[in-house]
Motif scaffolding. Structure first.
Motif, short mmCIF file in Angstrom:
data_model
loop_
_atom_site.label_atom_id
_atom_site.label_comp_id
_atom_site.label_asym_id
_atom_site.label_seq_id
_atom_site.Cartn_x
_atom_site.Cartn_y
_atom_site.Cartn_z
N GLY A 46 0.78 -1.23 0.00
CA GLY A 46 0.00 0.00 0.00
C GLY A 46 0.80 1.27 0.00
O GLY A 46 0.31 2.32 0.40
N LYS A 47 2.04 1.20 -0.47
CA LYS A 47 2.91 2.38 -0.38
C LYS A 47 3.54 2.81 -1.70
O LYS A 47 4.53 3.51 -1.70
CB LYS A 47 4.04 2.13 0.63
CG LYS A 47 3.58 1.68 2.00
CD LYS A 47 2.79 2.74 2.73
CE LYS A 47 2.52 2.34 4.15
NZ LYS A 47 1.14 2.04 4.46
N ALA A 48 2.96 2.42 -2.85
CA ALA A 48 3.53 2.87 -4.12
C ALA A 48 3.21 4.35 -4.30
O ALA A 48 2.04 4.75 -4.22
CB ALA A 48 2.97 2.06 -5.28
N GLU A 49 4.22 5.13 -4.55
CA GLU A 49 4.05 6.57 -4.68
C GLU A 49 3.12 6.90 -5.84
O GLU A 49 3.22 6.34 -6.93
CB GLU A 49 5.41 7.24 -4.89
CG GLU A 49 5.36 8.74 -4.76
CD GLU A 49 6.73 9.37 -4.76
OE1 GLU A 49 6.87 10.42 -5.40
OE2 GLU A 49 7.65 8.79 -4.15
N GLY A 50 2.18 7.80 -5.59
CA GLY A 50 1.29 8.27 -6.64
C GLY A 50 0.04 7.44 -6.84
O GLY A 50 -0.83 7.82 -7.62
N PHE A 51 -0.07 6.31 -6.16
CA PHE A 51 -1.26 5.46 -6.33
C PHE A 51 -2.17 5.61 -5.13
O PHE A 51 -1.72 5.59 -3.99
CB PHE A 51 -0.87 3.99 -6.51
CG PHE A 51 -2.04 3.12 -6.88
CD1 PHE A 51 -2.51 3.11 -8.18
CD2 PHE A 51 -2.68 2.35 -5.93
CE1 PHE A 51 -3.61 2.34 -8.52
CE2 PHE A 51 -3.76 1.58 -6.25
CZ PHE A 51 -4.24 1.57 -7.56
N HIS A 52 -3.46 5.78 -5.39
CA HIS A 52 -4.45 5.90 -4.31
C HIS A 52 -4.98 4.53 -3.96
O HIS A 52 -5.65 3.90 -4.76
CB HIS A 52 -5.60 6.82 -4.73
CG HIS A 52 -6.65 6.94 -3.69
ND1 HIS A 52 -6.46 7.65 -2.52
CD2 HIS A 52 -7.89 6.42 -3.61
CE1 HIS A 52 -7.55 7.57 -1.78
NE2 HIS A 52 -8.44 6.82 -2.41
N TYR A 53 -4.67 4.06 -2.78
CA TYR A 53 -5.05 2.73 -2.32
C TYR A 53 -6.38 2.76 -1.58
O TYR A 53 -6.77 3.80 -1.03
CB TYR A 53 -3.98 2.15 -1.39
CG TYR A 53 -2.73 1.71 -2.11
CD1 TYR A 53 -2.63 0.43 -2.63
CD2 TYR A 53 -1.66 2.57 -2.28
CE1 TYR A 53 -1.49 0.00 -3.28
CE2 TYR A 53 -0.51 2.16 -2.93
CZ TYR A 53 -0.43 0.87 -3.44
OH TYR A 53 0.69 0.47 -4.08
N SER A 54 -7.02 1.60 -1.50
CA SER A 54 -8.23 1.44 -0.72
C SER A 54 -7.91 1.58 0.77
O SER A 54 -6.74 1.53 1.18
CB SER A 54 -8.85 0.06 -0.97
OG SER A 54 -8.00 -0.95 -0.48
N ASP A 55 -8.93 1.74 1.58
CA ASP A 55 -8.73 1.87 3.03
C ASP A 55 -8.02 0.65 3.60
O ASP A 55 -7.18 0.78 4.49
CB ASP A 55 -10.07 2.07 3.74
CG ASP A 55 -10.68 3.43 3.45
OD1 ASP A 55 -9.94 4.33 3.03
OD2 ASP A 55 -11.90 3.57 3.64
N GLY A 56 -8.37 -0.55 3.12
CA GLY A 56 -7.73 -1.76 3.60
C GLY A 56 -6.23 -1.74 3.37
O GLY A 56 -5.44 -2.12 4.24
N PHE A 57 -5.83 -1.28 2.20
CA PHE A 57 -4.40 -1.19 1.91
C PHE A 57 -3.73 -0.12 2.75
O PHE A 57 -2.58 -0.26 3.16
CB PHE A 57 -4.16 -0.91 0.43
CG PHE A 57 -3.82 -2.13 -0.36
CD1 PHE A 57 -2.60 -2.76 -0.20
CD2 PHE A 57 -4.71 -2.64 -1.28
CE1 PHE A 57 -2.28 -3.89 -0.93
CE2 PHE A 57 -4.40 -3.77 -2.01
CZ PHE A 57 -3.18 -4.38 -1.83
#
Length: 106
Positions: A46-57
């Motif tokens: 859940g830490k790739a820069e620039g990507f918006h992750y879900s709450d779970g991630f």
């Protein structure tokens, strides 16, 4: 005369067929539905820069390694409840080939 045994597809081919619709393997292409998987092995979930992750991630607290990737490809929702990735791969040899390819990207 028997036919020669079929050579199983390599990880790069499997990735292209099964994963590349949603994921890239470099940082120069625009993000797709999923984050880039370049250097995924060893990266915090859940830490790739620039990507918006879900709450779970956003709440995930682990590092991607072979075992986590294998479990993820088997059943993403079991690893991150509420994950939106619909892909599941039941064949261990296919998962291993894809994970081997991802490791080559590190």
């Amino acid at each position: 005369m028997p036919l020669p045994a079929a050579k199983p597809p390599d990880g790069a081919s499997l990735f292209k067929q099964q994963c590349a619709t949603c994921h890239t393997t470099n940082l120069s292409e625009p993000l797709r539905q999923g984050p880039s998987l370049f250097k995924i092995v060893g990266r915090p979930a859940g830490k790739a820069e620039g990507f918006h992750y879900s709450d779970g991630f956003a709440k995930a607290d682990f590092i991607w390694d072979d075992a986590r990737l294998d479990a993820w490809l088997s059943n993403p929702q079991a690893i991150i409840p509420g994950a939106v990735m619909a892909y599941r791969q039941s064949r261990p040899e296919t998962r291993a080939a894809i994970i081997g390819y991802l490791k080559e990207l590190n």
